[in-house]
Design a protein around this motif. Sequence first.
Motif, mmCIF file in Angstrom:
data_model
loop_
_atom_site.group_PDB
_atom_site.id
_atom_site.type_symbol
_atom_site.label_atom_id
_atom_site.label_comp_id
_atom_site.label_asym_id
_atom_site.label_seq_id
_atom_site.Cartn_x
_atom_site.Cartn_y
_atom_site.Cartn_z
ATOM 1 N N PRO A 10 0.229 15.808 -11.217
ATOM 2 C CA PRO A 10 0.754 17.108 -11.642
ATOM 3 C C PRO A 10 0.536 18.153 -10.548
ATOM 4 O O PRO A 10 -0.596 18.519 -10.233
ATOM 5 N N ALA A 11 1.605 18.595 -9.938
ATOM 6 C CA ALA A 11 1.532 19.600 -8.875
ATOM 7 C C ALA A 11 2.914 20.211 -8.720
ATOM 8 O O ALA A 11 3.913 19.705 -9.238
ATOM 9 N N SER A 12 2.988 21.306 -7.989
ATOM 10 C CA SER A 12 4.259 21.975 -7.763
ATOM 11 C C SER A 12 5.230 21.056 -7.029
ATOM 12 O O SER A 12 4.852 20.409 -6.045
ATOM 13 N N PRO A 13 6.490 20.992 -7.471
ATOM 14 C CA PRO A 13 7.472 20.162 -6.773
ATOM 15 C C PRO A 13 7.738 20.647 -5.354
ATOM 16 O O PRO A 13 8.284 19.899 -4.537
ATOM 17 N N THR B 208 7.872 15.331 3.319
ATOM 18 C CA THR B 208 8.876 15.766 2.350
ATOM 19 C C THR B 208 8.192 16.571 1.254
ATOM 20 O O THR B 208 6.961 16.626 1.177
ATOM 21 N N ARG B 209 8.979 17.208 0.397
ATOM 22 C CA ARG B 209 8.457 17.919 -0.763
ATOM 23 C C ARG B 209 8.148 16.926 -1.884
ATOM 24 O O ARG B 209 8.778 15.869 -1.990
ATOM 25 N N LEU B 210 7.179 17.275 -2.714
ATOM 26 C CA LEU B 210 6.822 16.413 -3.834
ATOM 27 C C LEU B 210 8.010 16.238 -4.774
ATOM 28 O O LEU B 210 8.239 15.140 -5.303
ATOM 29 N N GLY B 211 8.803 17.287 -4.973
ATOM 30 C CA GLY B 211 9.969 17.170 -5.847
ATOM 31 C C GLY B 211 10.979 16.168 -5.323
ATOM 32 O O GLY B 211 11.563 15.393 -6.099
ATOM 33 N N THR B 212 11.205 16.161 -4.026
ATOM 34 C CA THR B 212 12.122 15.189 -3.420
ATOM 35 C C THR B 212 11.576 13.778 -3.579
ATOM 36 O O THR B 212 12.313 12.835 -3.878
ATOM 37 N N LEU B 213 10.270 13.630 -3.376
ATOM 38 C CA LEU B 213 9.646 12.313 -3.527
ATOM 39 C C LEU B 213 9.826 11.804 -4.952
ATOM 40 O O LEU B 213 10.127 10.618 -5.156
ATOM 41 N N ARG B 214 9.672 12.668 -5.926
ATOM 42 C CA ARG B 214 9.840 12.251 -7.324
ATOM 43 C C ARG B 214 11.273 11.794 -7.583
ATOM 44 O O ARG B 214 11.506 10.779 -8.242
ATOM 45 N N GLU B 215 12.239 12.540 -7.052
ATOM 46 C CA GLU B 215 13.638 12.185 -7.263
ATOM 47 C C GLU B 215 14.002 10.864 -6.591
ATOM 48 O O GLU B 215 14.829 10.105 -7.103
ATOM 49 N N ASP B 216 13.372 10.579 -5.448
ATOM 50 C CA ASP B 216 13.744 9.401 -4.650
ATOM 51 C C ASP B 216 12.805 8.226 -4.863
ATOM 52 O O ASP B 216 12.963 7.193 -4.202
ATOM 53 N N ARG B 217 11.857 8.346 -5.767
ATOM 54 C CA ARG B 217 10.811 7.329 -5.898
ATOM 55 C C ARG B 217 11.376 5.915 -6.066
ATOM 56 O O ARG B 217 10.957 4.975 -5.382
ATOM 57 N N ARG B 218 12.307 5.724 -6.972
ATOM 58 C CA ARG B 218 12.838 4.368 -7.207
ATOM 59 C C ARG B 218 13.486 3.798 -5.967
ATOM 60 O O ARG B 218 13.318 2.607 -5.645
ATOM 61 N N LEU B 219 14.204 4.622 -5.251
ATOM 62 C CA LEU B 219 14.876 4.156 -4.041
ATOM 63 C C LEU B 219 13.870 3.840 -2.935
ATOM 64 O O LEU B 219 14.006 2.844 -2.221
ATOM 65 N N LEU B 220 12.845 4.667 -2.802
ATOM 66 C CA LEU B 220 11.815 4.418 -1.792
ATOM 67 C C LEU B 220 11.111 3.088 -2.049
ATOM 68 O O LEU B 220 10.857 2.311 -1.125
ATOM 69 N N SER C 56 0.836 -1.207 0.000
ATOM 70 C CA SER C 56 0.000 0.000 0.000
ATOM 71 C C SER C 56 0.868 1.252 0.000
ATOM 72 O O SER C 56 0.505 2.273 -0.599
ATOM 73 N N TYR C 57 2.032 1.171 0.641
ATOM 74 C CA TYR C 57 2.975 2.297 0.644
ATOM 75 C C TYR C 57 3.477 2.568 -0.765
ATOM 76 O O TYR C 57 3.500 3.719 -1.221
ATOM 77 N N ARG C 58 3.856 1.517 -1.478
ATOM 78 C CA ARG C 58 4.356 1.688 -2.842
ATOM 79 C C ARG C 58 3.261 2.253 -3.754
ATOM 80 O O ARG C 58 3.530 3.106 -4.602
ATOM 81 N N ALA C 59 2.033 1.781 -3.584
ATOM 82 C CA ALA C 59 0.926 2.292 -4.397
ATOM 83 C C ALA C 59 0.714 3.780 -4.142
ATOM 84 O O ALA C 59 0.456 4.556 -5.077
ATOM 85 N N MET C 60 0.832 4.187 -2.889
ATOM 86 C CA MET C 60 0.665 5.599 -2.539
ATOM 87 C C MET C 60 1.780 6.448 -3.154
ATOM 88 O O MET C 60 1.511 7.514 -3.724
ATOM 89 N N ILE C 61 3.019 5.982 -3.053
ATOM 90 C CA ILE C 61 4.150 6.726 -3.608
ATOM 91 C C ILE C 61 4.002 6.884 -5.118
ATOM 92 O O ILE C 61 4.169 7.982 -5.670
ATOM 93 N N ASP C 62 3.677 5.796 -5.807
ATOM 94 C CA ASP C 62 3.537 5.845 -7.269
ATOM 95 C C ASP C 62 2.432 6.814 -7.683
ATOM 96 O O ASP C 62 2.574 7.550 -8.668
ATOM 97 N N ARG C 63 1.349 6.830 -6.934
ATOM 98 C CA ARG C 63 0.241 7.727 -7.257
ATOM 99 C C ARG C 63 0.647 9.190 -7.078
ATOM 100 O O ARG C 63 0.307 10.044 -7.897
#
Length: 321
Positions: A95-98, A184-196, A83-90
């Motif tokens: 589309p929102a400000s990083p 965290t910021r959305l931009g950081t989440l996008r950058e770290d998505r694969r690692l998370l 469920s965590y991975r599904a939330m991160i991917d979503r």
Amino acid sequence: MSADPTSRLRILYRHYGGDNDKPRPEYYSKMLALASMLRAVEALDVEPEIVYINDAVSPGPILSLMEQTGEVVPVRGGSDAKSYRAMIDREVARPASPDQFLWFSEDDYLYRRDALQLLTSGLAALPGADYVTMYGSRSLDVASSGPRAVSFAPGGAEGDPGAAITVDGVQWYRAFASTSTYGTRLGTLREDRRLLVLCANSGGPWDRTTSQVLAGYRPFGLAELREDVLPRGSVSAADRGKGLARAAMRVAVTARSLRRQSRRRTLFAADPELISHMEVHDSTTRTVPSAQSAATDWAAIAAETVNWAEGRGIAVTSRVS
């Protein structure tokens, strides 16, 4: 941590319709956790976005309250990590400000009424923070850490009081690790998505593993990896296969911890803790809380939350649904 002043705080509240057999305080219920979060939301000057990420949730009082107070998003998880991975991917696809700030919350935390207020006021004073948490008292000893992270013996800001940043009575300090309740910021989440996502597949306390890898520290030593490959005693062929698969994943995760200095993330935590993980705390469930955190009367905060909820027609009696 810079956040977009034109965007609202976004809360991702991840809820599972069942429960586990962890020892809990007498006042625990998932309705109490939800009510405490909403009580903290009410104290904010600007209404946040609230999104409920629901896994295996049946109709009932909790779902009804969620539908009244935010957007409900059902996911097919089946486990905490899924469920965590599904939330991160979503979130990363949205589309929102990083610079929008995201707060990820699990469903068994009790919030102080001013928790989110103090979180938002603290963010402006933490330009070097990539991630923040409001729970946990284990502080990072940066100077003593090498390939593996080292924590201070005193908890919270007591470990390195000169480095703590105080805002509105809360001391923010470099933290050793976080649960999967963090911001965290959305931009950081996008950058770290694969690692998370990768870390969430590593088994065991994968949230702590995530914190270590993001900060550039090895989460596993040779002894831990050897135990997966060469377990003690006799094990079935199926369990041996699972151990080998887990070892391969953990080797991959450990390799990803070898990050450039510019890519290493910083995690800050609050002292005193502004939320409480509603478990019976002992040496098996958490490290010793800081003196400030230990002084918080969480039973009293639970009672205040019940009174607040009852005044709004919310019955805090259901443990799960």
